[in-house]
Design a protein around this motif. Structure first.
Motif, short mmCIF file in Angstrom:
data_model
loop_
_atom_site.label_atom_id
_atom_site.label_comp_id
_atom_site.label_asym_id
_atom_site.label_seq_id
_atom_site.Cartn_x
_atom_site.Cartn_y
_atom_site.Cartn_z
N ASP A 1 34.35 33.49 38.63
CA ASP A 1 32.96 33.15 38.87
C ASP A 1 32.82 32.49 40.24
OD1 ASP A 1 33.83 30.53 38.62
OD2 ASP A 1 33.03 30.27 36.58
N ALA A 2 31.62 32.01 40.55
CA ALA A 2 31.35 31.41 41.86
C ALA A 2 32.22 30.19 42.13
CB ALA A 2 29.87 31.05 41.97
N ASN A 3 32.68 29.53 41.08
CA ASN A 3 33.52 28.34 41.22
C ASN A 3 35.02 28.66 41.19
OD1 ASN A 3 31.26 26.58 41.27
ND2 ASN A 3 31.10 26.75 39.03
N GLY A 4 35.33 29.92 41.14
CA GLY A 4 36.73 30.32 41.17
C GLY A 4 37.41 30.34 39.81
N LYS A 5 36.66 30.05 38.76
CA LYS A 5 37.25 30.06 37.42
C LYS A 5 37.29 31.50 36.88
CE LYS A 5 35.96 25.37 36.04
NZ LYS A 5 35.24 24.54 35.03
N ILE A 6 38.35 31.80 36.16
CA ILE A 6 38.53 33.15 35.62
C ILE A 6 37.55 33.38 34.48
CG2 ILE A 6 40.11 34.70 34.42
CD1 ILE A 6 42.40 33.40 35.91
N LYS A 7 36.81 34.49 34.57
CA LYS A 7 35.90 34.88 33.49
C LYS A 7 36.67 35.61 32.40
CE LYS A 7 31.68 35.54 36.24
NZ LYS A 7 30.64 36.55 36.62
N ASP A 8 36.22 35.42 31.17
CA ASP A 8 36.85 36.11 30.05
C ASP A 8 36.24 37.50 29.93
OD1 ASP A 8 38.04 36.99 27.77
OD2 ASP A 8 37.13 35.51 26.43
N THR A 9 36.98 38.51 30.37
CA THR A 9 36.50 39.90 30.27
C THR A 9 37.29 40.69 29.23
OG1 THR A 9 38.03 40.59 32.04
CG2 THR A 9 35.80 39.91 32.69
N MET A 10 38.08 39.98 28.42
CA MET A 10 38.91 40.64 27.41
C MET A 10 38.03 41.18 26.27
SD MET A 10 42.10 41.36 26.55
CE MET A 10 43.20 40.17 27.31
N SER A 11 38.32 42.37 25.82
CA SER A 11 37.64 42.93 24.66
C SER A 11 37.98 42.12 23.42
CB SER A 11 38.07 44.39 24.46
OG SER A 11 37.71 45.17 25.57
N PRO A 12 37.17 42.21 22.36
CA PRO A 12 37.46 41.46 21.13
C PRO A 12 38.85 41.78 20.60
CG PRO A 12 35.29 42.47 21.01
CD PRO A 12 35.94 43.02 22.25
N GLN A 13 39.53 40.76 20.11
CA GLN A 13 40.90 40.90 19.63
C GLN A 13 41.03 40.41 18.19
OE1 GLN A 13 43.70 41.88 21.96
NE2 GLN A 13 41.87 42.55 23.07
N LEU A 14 41.94 40.99 17.46
CA LEU A 14 42.34 40.47 16.16
C LEU A 14 43.63 39.70 16.34
CD1 LEU A 14 41.82 43.42 13.62
CD2 LEU A 14 40.31 41.48 14.06
#
Length: 501
Positions: free
Chosen positions: A150-163
């Motif tokens: 994101d704009a602050n350099g933090k990693i966005k969670d783009t992972m698909s739903p997981q079991l």
């Protein structure tokens, strides 16, 4: 008239020196094999009704009973054995399709038993699972997320739903109707305690079990029995059933006798009427159609749940899997020809499909070659009988395994293979209230928990012996397998070396 009599397959042997005529066997047998003969003053048995479920043997207080295979036989013929002759007689008498339960019993090769696990000793030390960390947790779902900040350099969670599974085991799809309320409750309670999942099968989800939704996989099959928005929302994942290992290419059939009031309400179908699911989904005739259903289900659940596609193991399974991996599915379940079932045409069960070992290896190899292995997780099913089979399946490429028959055995099943009759003496494959109550869900769930804990401990020990400390490091690691007594072609399909190499 042509005389027609099939000699019983099994015979009840009673030790009259031990038998006290307590009539426990008579009260416990739903097939009405045992009876007390007033004139003779002793217990007698009608062998023609015996299915060898061993209920009487287990509960006889004086151990006066045993069941033995009948020694009666037709004239020996290498081409026409007893079973084939009997089946022709029965079909000539009735004109009906032969039905059978559970998995393929034919003496085809069991490839699990022709593979050995490698072990570490000096150059790659083994690991002691009692004293060192051993990771059995697995996540099922797409692993193709990109690193986005994101704009602050933090990693966005783009992972698909997981079991998330605490151990790489799930309970297979078994519908309410084919198995009892108490059997379903046992599976649900055990899944919750173990931190894994159980599958509803194509029979919908009883209202009492919505509370186990976080550990429930709901199934959408061709009949769409019990499918509605709340059903989908309650689940942790949704499985589209395209095929089943015990009966590839055909639909399902639950006899009307099993459609009780509760089953009727859950499946949303009339009471007492046969529930027949068609062979194909009538909205799926291509991979593109399947993709449409996958995304329809994702839309209906706000993209919060992984979608599984279950297929039977057939000769072109690798190509089918490739299409499914590209269709938007998160998890692919493959069911081999020894997979169990409540009822299947005998000829289909015994002659259609291929072994899960060969199907799994070919699918994993194809997906790797095409660079799309991380598009889907792969779950193997179809006669995973022990932790040894589990280890070998993961090494061939599975992320986790479904267990069905093993779970039913833990609940008390004796594999008498008469589930379709609805008279299960152990309270599992029945809807008869007096029989259902024989299975105590509290005890049943505890036995399931014990089984999975035992397999997990053995899994850790075998991994430790291989010098591997995580399921991820074992997955697809075929260097850890060696074949024994296999042809070059079999070794090639499995992707493993022969023992000694």
């Amino acid at each position: 008239m042509i005389p027609f009599f099939v000699y019983p397959e099994y015979e009840v042997v009673r030790d009259y020196d031990r038998c006290i005529s307590c009539r426990v066997c008579e009260r416990q047998c739903a097939n009405e094999v045992h009876a007390y003969d007033e004139k003779l003053g002793k217990m007698v048995a009608d062998n023609t009704k015996c299915v060898n479920c061993h209920r009487c043997v287990c509960l006889c207080p004086t151990h006066a009973l045993k069941i033995k295979k009948s020694e009666d036989t037709y004239k020996i013929n290498a081409n026409w054995d007893n079973a084939l002759i009997t089946e022709v007689h029965r079909q000539a008498d009735t004109g009906g399709v032969l039905l059978s339960s559970m998995g393929n019993p034919k003496p085809y090769p069991v490839y699990w038993d022709k593979m050995l696990v490698n072990a570490s000793q000096v150059t790659n030390p083994s690991i002691d699972p009692l004293r060192e960390p051993m990771e059995t947790t697995v996540f099922l779902g797409k692993k193709t997320a990109n690193v986005v900040r994101d704009a602050n350099g933090k990693i966005k969670d783009t992972m698909s739903p997981q079991l998330k599974l605490k151990t790489p085991i799930l309970f297979s799809a078994m519908s309410y109707g084919s198995i009892s309320y108490n059997a379903h409750e046992s599976l649900a309670r055990a899944a919750e305690e173990l931190g894994i999942y159980y599958n509803t099968g194509e029979g919908g989800l009883h209202r009492d079990f919505y509370k186990y939704g976080k550990n429930t996989i709901v199934q959408v099959a061709s009949g769409r029995f019990g499918v509605h928005s709340e059903y989908l929302e309650t689940a942790a994942a949704i499985e589209i059933k395209m095929g089943q290992g015990a009966k590839p290419g055909i639909g399902g059939h639950l006899p009307g006798a099993k459609i009780t009031d509760e089953v009727s309400n859950t499946r949303m179908i009339p009471k007492g009427v046969d529930a027949i699911s068609p062979a194909p989904h009538h909205d799926i005739y291509s991979i593109e159609d399947l993709r449409q259903l996958i995304f329809s289900l994702k839309e209906a659940t706000a993209y919060k749940k992984p979608v599984i596609v279950k297929i039977a193991a057939v000769h072109n399974v690798a190509a089918i899997a490739s299409g499914i991996a590209r269709s938007g599915a998160d998890i692919l379940a493959i069911d081999g020809y020894r997979g169990g079932t409540g009822a299947a045409p005998t000829r289909i069960r015994d002659n259609v499909g291929i072994p899960i070992e060969l199907a799994l290896a070919s699918v994993d190899q194809r997906l790797r070659e095409e660079g799309i292995r991380d598009n889907v997780s792969v779950v193997a099913a179809g006669s995973i009988r022990s932790s040894g089979d589990l280890v070998k399946a993961i090494a061939l490429g599975a992320d986790a395994c479904y267990i069905g028959s093993a779970a039913l055995l833990a609940l008390g099943c004796h594999l008498c293979r008469s589930c379709h009759a609805g008279k299960c003496n152990w309270g599992i494959a029945t809807q008869v209230p007096e029989l259902v109550k024989r299975l105590n869900p509290e005890i049943g769930s505890k036995r399931l928990v014990n089984l999975v804990h035992a397999w997990t401990h053995e899994l850790q020990e075998m991994m430790g012996g291989m010098g591997i400390n995580s399921i991820e490091a074992l997955r697809g690691n075929r260097l850890m397998l060696r074949g024994i007594g296999l042809t070059e072609k079999e070794l090639s399909v499995l992707g493993i070396r022969h023992a000694g190499e």
